[in-house]
Design an enzyme around this catalytic site. Sequence first.
Site, PDB file in Angstrom:
ATOM      1  N   ASP A 128      30.277 -58.475 -32.044  1.00 22.98           N
ATOM      2  CA  ASP A 128      30.103 -57.490 -30.988  1.00 22.98           C
ATOM      3  C   ASP A 128      28.848 -56.655 -31.232  1.00 22.98           C
ATOM      4  O   ASP A 128      28.607 -56.211 -32.362  1.00 22.98           O
ATOM      5  CB  ASP A 128      31.350 -56.589 -30.988  1.00 22.98           C
ATOM      6  N   GLU A 179      26.389 -60.994 -30.134  1.00 22.80           N
ATOM      7  CA  GLU A 179      26.084 -60.394 -28.830  1.00 22.80           C
ATOM      8  C   GLU A 179      24.813 -59.577 -29.004  1.00 22.80           C
ATOM      9  O   GLU A 179      24.829 -58.499 -29.591  1.00 22.80           O
ATOM     10  CB  GLU A 179      27.234 -59.487 -28.367  1.00 22.80           C
TER      11      GLU A 179
HETATM   12  C1  GLC Z   1      30.463 -55.232 -26.295  1.00 17.34           C
HETATM   13  C2  GLC Z   1      31.689 -55.811 -25.653  1.00 17.34           C
HETATM   14  C3  GLC Z   1      32.197 -54.837 -24.648  1.00 17.34           C
HETATM   15  C4  GLC Z   1      32.542 -53.552 -25.357  1.00 17.34           C
HETATM   16  C5  GLC Z   1      31.349 -53.028 -26.137  1.00 17.34           C
HETATM   17  C6  GLC Z   1      31.753 -51.973 -27.101  1.00 17.34           C
HETATM   18  O1  GLC Z   1      29.425 -55.094 -25.391  1.00 17.34           O
HETATM   19  O2  GLC Z   1      31.405 -57.061 -25.104  1.00 17.34           O
HETATM   20  O3  GLC Z   1      33.289 -55.320 -23.936  1.00 17.34           O
HETATM   21  O4  GLC Z   1      32.948 -52.592 -24.424  1.00 17.34           O
HETATM   22  O5  GLC Z   1      30.765 -54.032 -26.917  1.00 17.34           O
HETATM   23  O6  GLC Z   1      32.478 -52.530 -28.161  1.00 17.34           O
END
Ligand code: GLC
Length: 557
Positions: free
Chosen positions: A223, A293
């Site tokens: 994440d 991500e």
């Molecule tokens: C990432 C996740 C998202 C979440 C954010 C904070 O972007 O994909 O869903 O709200 O992180 O953890």
Amino acid sequence: MSSDQHQHPLWWQRGVIYQIYPRSFKDTTDDGVGDLKGVIDQLDYLNDGSAAGEARFAARGSASSLGVDAIWLSPFYPSPMADFGYDVADYCDVDPLFGDLATFDRLVAEAHRRGIRIIIDYVPNHTSDQHSWFIESRSSRQNPRRDWYVWRDPKPDGSPPNNWLSVFGGPAWEWDQVTGQYYLHSFLKEQPDLNWRNPEVKQAMFDVVRFWLERGVDGFRIDVAHYVMKDPQMRDNPPNPDLGQAMHRPMGDYDSQVHLHDKGHPDVHAVFREFRQLLDAYGAENPRMSVGEIHIYDWQQWASYYGQHMDELHMPFNFALLNVPWEARAVREVVDALEAAIPAGAWPNYVLGNHDESRLATRYGRSHARVAAMLLLTLRGTPTLYYGDEIGMADVPIPPGRQQDPWGLRVPGLGRDPGRTPMQWDDSPNAGFSDVEPWLPVAAGYGTRNVAAQAADPTSMLNLYRRLLWYRRHSPALYGGSYRPVDAGDDDCFVYLRVADEERCLVALNFAGDQRCVSVPGEGAGQVVISTHLDREGSESLSGLELRPHEGLIVEL
Ligand code: GLC
């Protein structure tokens, strides 16, 4: 353009990843929220294990199972659910809402039995404010865990230490009355940022990785991976001069700054080098993987997360197709730019949807969804599918009283609920997702748009995905071959070759709503093996290949 160096791709290179948002997949406990047993119950839908069988055959026949190779589970850990699980209160357990560790172990075993790998969500940047680490940290300035989070004194006038903003709106600093300091939260105030510069934090978070590796997980989706290291001097972010988007889509006030100092500090690379070593140490028999991500839209910077020596993340997610103008030329430009930016030895990937985005069928329009499916599953690199996209689920309008996403509640218009609604299994009440009212409303049209109905319809979207997945699984050109764009004489068509030693495939995608004709220089005839309309096969001349409106073709050469 790209080499076909990858003659023996690993599972995560060759395979297709399917993202499950556990809250919305299948409820087996009658509480309106999906759970891990629900995932186990639906594993045969995802891959019943027969896909590895003898091939060319099956590829042309109809599969009864989707045929994905890995599932990525969004968080299932104990959580107050302020951000629906991305606020983790204990990294080494399962929230009772979703099951328990024994259910998780059974899920791993059942998935592996079918040849499905398990990728779990790893949330390193922040915990929940209810995590015991944070409860200790905020209890006093002297607490041994004080420095596990990012605490700073106010400015002399009492205001926050710098101008950093929360992604979810407002300042990224929350005042703590008891200890008289601010703490940093890049997301909600219920999601305090961990201090990865503290070696104890790193150690504890790497122990979490070990815990899950020992339980047999095959990979981690990380994440907001690039957020874990910030400017150690905590300098203000500069204003965004043109007020253009900072991300791939408008983010409200967050776009008023250039996010130079609040994430992506170069020290982040050392963290991922160590993370990689940890995965590699467990990878002798079964290579483990990581996909980060990383919302960075400068290709060079983005690619740096593979590591200078391919020694960091196995892949940074490539989100560039999430918000491109849906036109053949623009899409080709993105793909060509990616191919040019991919460092030697790195493996590409593509994403067309996830739990943070508007649904593909809504974002680009239903008429484009089939070509999008063929694109995603025929480009060079690992595709990630978002649950429900395989039946063409669209955004569901959420009545004001039923909104759940904290982002949408804080910044109207940015809510992510419409793309997180319950999976549509059949035409029974609540779409077969649950026996009780689900946590988010089910789509109005679920009576006809559901898995059962589409399984029975030979030309449905679901059967298109099944065909594409089965074909890809057995096609060395598609899962491992090189990519070369072809100038085929029509700007509204994206045409490319995928080539492996033993096989050549042409993909021709008509993005336009009318009939088009493309020609591929130097090629005689080829065999159409899949049309997005699922009604066309056989030999065709490539000097004048007709494409119907919104039709895509895979042609064996
Ligand atoms: C990432 C996740 C998202 C979440 C954010 C904070 O972007 O994909 O869903 O709200 O992180 O953890």
